[in-house]
Design a protein around this motif. Structure first.
Motif, PDB file in Angstrom:
ATOM      1  N   THR B 168       0.855  -1.189   0.000  1.00  0.00           N
ATOM      2  CA  THR B 168       0.000   0.000   0.000  1.00  0.00           C
ATOM      3  C   THR B 168       0.887   1.233   0.000  1.00  0.00           C
ATOM      4  O   THR B 168       1.973   1.235   0.588  1.00  0.00           O
ATOM      5  N   ALA B 169       0.388   2.258  -0.649  1.00  0.00           N
ATOM      6  CA  ALA B 169       1.192   3.472  -0.758  1.00  0.00           C
ATOM      7  C   ALA B 169       0.395   4.668  -0.296  1.00  0.00           C
ATOM      8  O   ALA B 169      -0.810   4.778  -0.551  1.00  0.00           O
ATOM      9  N   GLY B 170       1.081   5.553   0.389  1.00  0.00           N
ATOM     10  CA  GLY B 170       0.525   6.859   0.708  1.00  0.00           C
ATOM     11  C   GLY B 170       1.233   7.882  -0.147  1.00  0.00           C
ATOM     12  O   GLY B 170       1.608   7.595  -1.291  1.00  0.00           O
ATOM     13  N   SER B 171       1.445   9.068   0.394  1.00  0.00           N
ATOM     14  CA  SER B 171       2.109  10.103  -0.378  1.00  0.00           C
ATOM     15  C   SER B 171       3.628  10.053  -0.231  1.00  0.00           C
ATOM     16  O   SER B 171       4.350  10.523  -1.107  1.00  0.00           O
ATOM     17  N   SER B 172       4.103   9.458   0.862  1.00  0.00           N
ATOM     18  CA  SER B 172       5.549   9.451   1.078  1.00  0.00           C
ATOM     19  C   SER B 172       6.065   8.119   1.608  1.00  0.00           C
ATOM     20  O   SER B 172       7.255   7.999   1.891  1.00  0.00           O
ATOM     21  N   VAL B 173       5.195   7.151   1.758  1.00  0.00           N
ATOM     22  CA  VAL B 173       5.587   5.862   2.324  1.00  0.00           C
ATOM     23  C   VAL B 173       4.936   4.730   1.523  1.00  0.00           C
ATOM     24  O   VAL B 173       3.776   4.841   1.129  1.00  0.00           O
ATOM     25  N   ARG B 175       4.215   0.716   2.121  1.00  0.00           N
ATOM     26  CA  ARG B 175       4.252  -0.333   3.144  1.00  0.00           C
ATOM     27  C   ARG B 175       4.034  -1.689   2.479  1.00  0.00           C
ATOM     28  O   ARG B 175       3.045  -1.883   1.766  1.00  0.00           O
ATOM     29  N   GLU B 222       8.423  -0.598   5.712  1.00  0.00           N
ATOM     30  CA  GLU B 222       7.961   0.700   5.216  1.00  0.00           C
ATOM     31  C   GLU B 222       9.119   1.399   4.512  1.00  0.00           C
ATOM     32  O   GLU B 222      10.179   1.597   5.092  1.00  0.00           O
ATOM     33  N   GLN B 259      -0.023   8.009  -3.647  1.00  0.00           N
ATOM     34  CA  GLN B 259      -1.251   8.787  -3.774  1.00  0.00           C
ATOM     35  C   GLN B 259      -1.379   9.769  -2.619  1.00  0.00           C
ATOM     36  O   GLN B 259      -0.776   9.599  -1.566  1.00  0.00           O
ATOM     37  N   ALA B 260      -2.171  10.788  -2.861  1.00  0.00           N
ATOM     38  CA  ALA B 260      -2.383  11.806  -1.832  1.00  0.00           C
ATOM     39  C   ALA B 260      -3.064  11.176  -0.617  1.00  0.00           C
ATOM     40  O   ALA B 260      -3.838  10.224  -0.746  1.00  0.00           O
ATOM     41  N   THR B 261      -2.769  11.721   0.557  1.00  0.00           N
ATOM     42  CA  THR B 261      -3.391  11.226   1.795  1.00  0.00           C
ATOM     43  C   THR B 261      -3.962  12.396   2.593  1.00  0.00           C
ATOM     44  O   THR B 261      -3.580  13.551   2.387  1.00  0.00           O
TER      45      THR B 261
END
Lengths: 245, 311
Positions: B168-173, B175, B222, B259-261
């Motif tokens: 899974t991806a956030g904006s800067s990480v 996991r 991460e 992606q944006a969080t």
């Protein structure tokens, strides 16, 4: 179910009190003067932020409705001792909850987000310790009410959050929310279980009485209904230790 | 009697694999590749320290895996029963209580390229260096010789390959969650790239555009990188690292798109939350009771101070 259990536990505690004569020897006149109280308490704090959204908002979505540990330390200065005691007190607490940020696709993102709450309370406190002092009943009722100011900070991985204000600007995720609180508690005098130790505690450290207590406290925290304030209100069951000195 | 110390110079090796007290050294894949950079230089130095005596002779035999050297006599080299024994040097006169001898890695291991470390048919091979001293009295008894053996173990065994469950991806990480192996001593590491990762290539031979993380003790891993940008898709893979320091083959790569969080306060505000932050809030008219209480409290404090002043 809890009521009978609590009553049974309390009865067991009272039955374990040492012989009456032994405790009677613990003459108040031989003690040092009592002027202050120090309290350490712990409970769980679940702010009512989601009430704004009918109970299911960002707090529930991100923190799963969690109620983080809330620790608090307080000091009271007694202004009156007679039929009970009256005091003014100040206390500071701290609670922190964290969860996963929400990704654009609606899933939990790897990034953490946190809400930190630090309530500061000014309270008027009345302790009904007449039965303890007059009849050696090791229970004290305490009532408090006062003003609370909660310093809070909402954070992301990059520090304090900056949210859109909906008009092209940003709103910084930190501030203070105030309101009133009131509560009542039951204190159990620990000295009766070890009178000699209690005497030594007074002689060596100056602590006259030590208590284990439970307290229910209601806090109404929404800037007195300001329409630009969220709601950090909660009813907490807290447990702690109190030292009169 | 004598003792021996293993001294390995010029290499930045995994120190956890060197047992100096017993003169043993386990060479993992990374160490092997490092050593083979100097395959034909005399960079593997072994040191022998004698307790006493500087008379007599000494020699070294290198016992290849599965060979059985006669350790009793440095001069018995080339005997028919000593297949696999390489007489490295000797007999030499003992001139000092400390004897250093440097060997070329290619001579010890029998190959001279870094790729050779990855193509072993047997994954654990023992190369024994037998240091043999003649007795200072040079007699013919069973005590005529003493020997000490230093063992260099080339261990290229790899752990099992873990399998990724999700990325899974956030904006800067990013996991990565995966199934851990049944060994608490195993560590894990992630490889990631904006271009496809070929898991058929050994981890040590991945191209330079494939980045890797530090070791993690378990799932999830991460990945944080200042170059991450929302919208980019990354290919990610994980490996297990065993206690020798060897990594498994790469797991089947999966993709994750940054992606944006929204953090808590952003989500709250996006839902229409009214809190605007800041440390002061003016109480509206309908909360006059609260304001009145504050005012009364302030007045009470003022009067109390005034009385003190009168005294």
């Amino acid at each position: 179910m809890r009521g009978p259990v609590v009553m049974t536990a309390l009865a067991a505690l009272l039955l374990s009190v040492p012989a009456h004569a032994e405790w009677d020897d613990f003459d108040e006149a031989l003690q040092s003067d009592i002027t202050s109280v120090l309290e350490l308490r712990i409970g769980r704090y679940e702010p009512a932020i989601d009430e704004e959204f009918g109970g299911d908002g960002a707090y529930n979505a991100i923190f799963d409705g969690g109620n983080p540990l809330h620790v608090e330390a307080g000091y009271e200065r007694q202004l009156y001792r007679g039929f009970g005691s009256a005091a003014l007190g100040i206390a500071g607490g701290w609670a922190r909850i964290s969860g996963s940020a929400i990704a654009a696709d609606g899933t939990a993102a790897p990034e953490d987000t946190r809400l930190i709450l630090a309530p500061i309370r000014l309270s008027a406190v009345y302790r009904f310790d007449y039965l303890q002092r007059r009849f050696r009943v090791p229970l004290v009722l305490a009532f408090e009410g006062g003003f609370t100011y909660v310093l809070w900070s909402a954070k992301s991985e990059n520090g304090v959050s900056d949210a859109s204000d909906g008009a092209g600007g940003t709103v910084t995720g930190r501030g203070g929310t105030h309101g009133l609180h009131y509560g009542a508690g039951l204190h159990l005098l620990l000295d009766v279980f070890a009178p000699n130790m209690a005497r030594g505690f007074d002689r060596n450290v100056g602590v006259n009485n030590s208590y284990l207590f439970a307290q229910v406290r209601r806090s109404n925290l929404n800037d007195f209904g300001d329409e630009t304030s969220w709601d950090l209100s909660d009813t907490e069951l807290m447990f702690g230790l109190a030292f009169e000195f | 009697m004598s003792s021996a110390n293993l001294r390995i110079t010029d290499f930045n090796l995994d120190s956890g694999n060197v047992d100096r007290a017993n003169g043993n050294w386990t060479v993992n894949i990374d160490d092997c590749r490092e050593i083979m950079r100097y395959a034909d230089d005399e960079t593997m130095t072994f040191e022998w320290v004698l307790d006493s005596g500087t008379e007599g002779t000494w020699g070294i035999k290198l016992q290849q895996p599965d060979a059985d050297c006669d350790e009793s006599d440095p001069e018995r080299v080339g005997d028919s029963d000593e297949t696999g024994c390489d007489f490295v040097t000797g007999p030499n006169s003992i001139s000092s209580t400390t004897i250093d001898y440097a060997l070329r890695p290619s001579r010890v291991f029998g190959f001279s390229t870094a790729d050779g470390c990855l193509t072993r048919t047997s994954t654990i091979e023992n190369f024994d260096l037998q240091f043999i001293f003649s007795n200072p009295n040079n007699d013919d008894t069973s005590n005529a010789y003493v020997w000490y053996q230093s063992r260099v173990t080339l261990n290229t065994s790899r752990p099992e390959t873990p399998e990724i469950n999700s990325a899974t991806a956030g904006s800067s990480v990013i996991r990565i969650s995966f199934d851990e192996l049944d060994d608490d001593a195993i560590d894990y590491r992630a490889y990631y790239s904006t271009t496809p990762i070929d898991s058929a290539i050994d981890p040590e031979l991945q191209p330079s555009n494939v980045s890797m993380t530090d070791n993690w003790s378990g799932s999830p891993i991460e990945i944080e990188n200042s170059d991450f940008a929302v919208g980019e898709t990354y290919y990610v893979s994980v490996v297990a690292i065993n206690t020798t320091g060897n990594s498994s083959e790469l797991s089947t790569p999966v993709t994750a798109t940054l992606q944006a969080t929204s953090d808590f306060f952003e989500t709250y505000r996006a839902q229409g939350g009214v809190e605007e932050g800041g440390y002061c809030a003016a109480a509206p008219a309908r909360s006059a009771a609260g304001s009145a209480m504050l005012l009364m409290g302030a007045l009470a404090m003022t009067r109390r101070r005034a009385r003190r002043g009168e005294r």
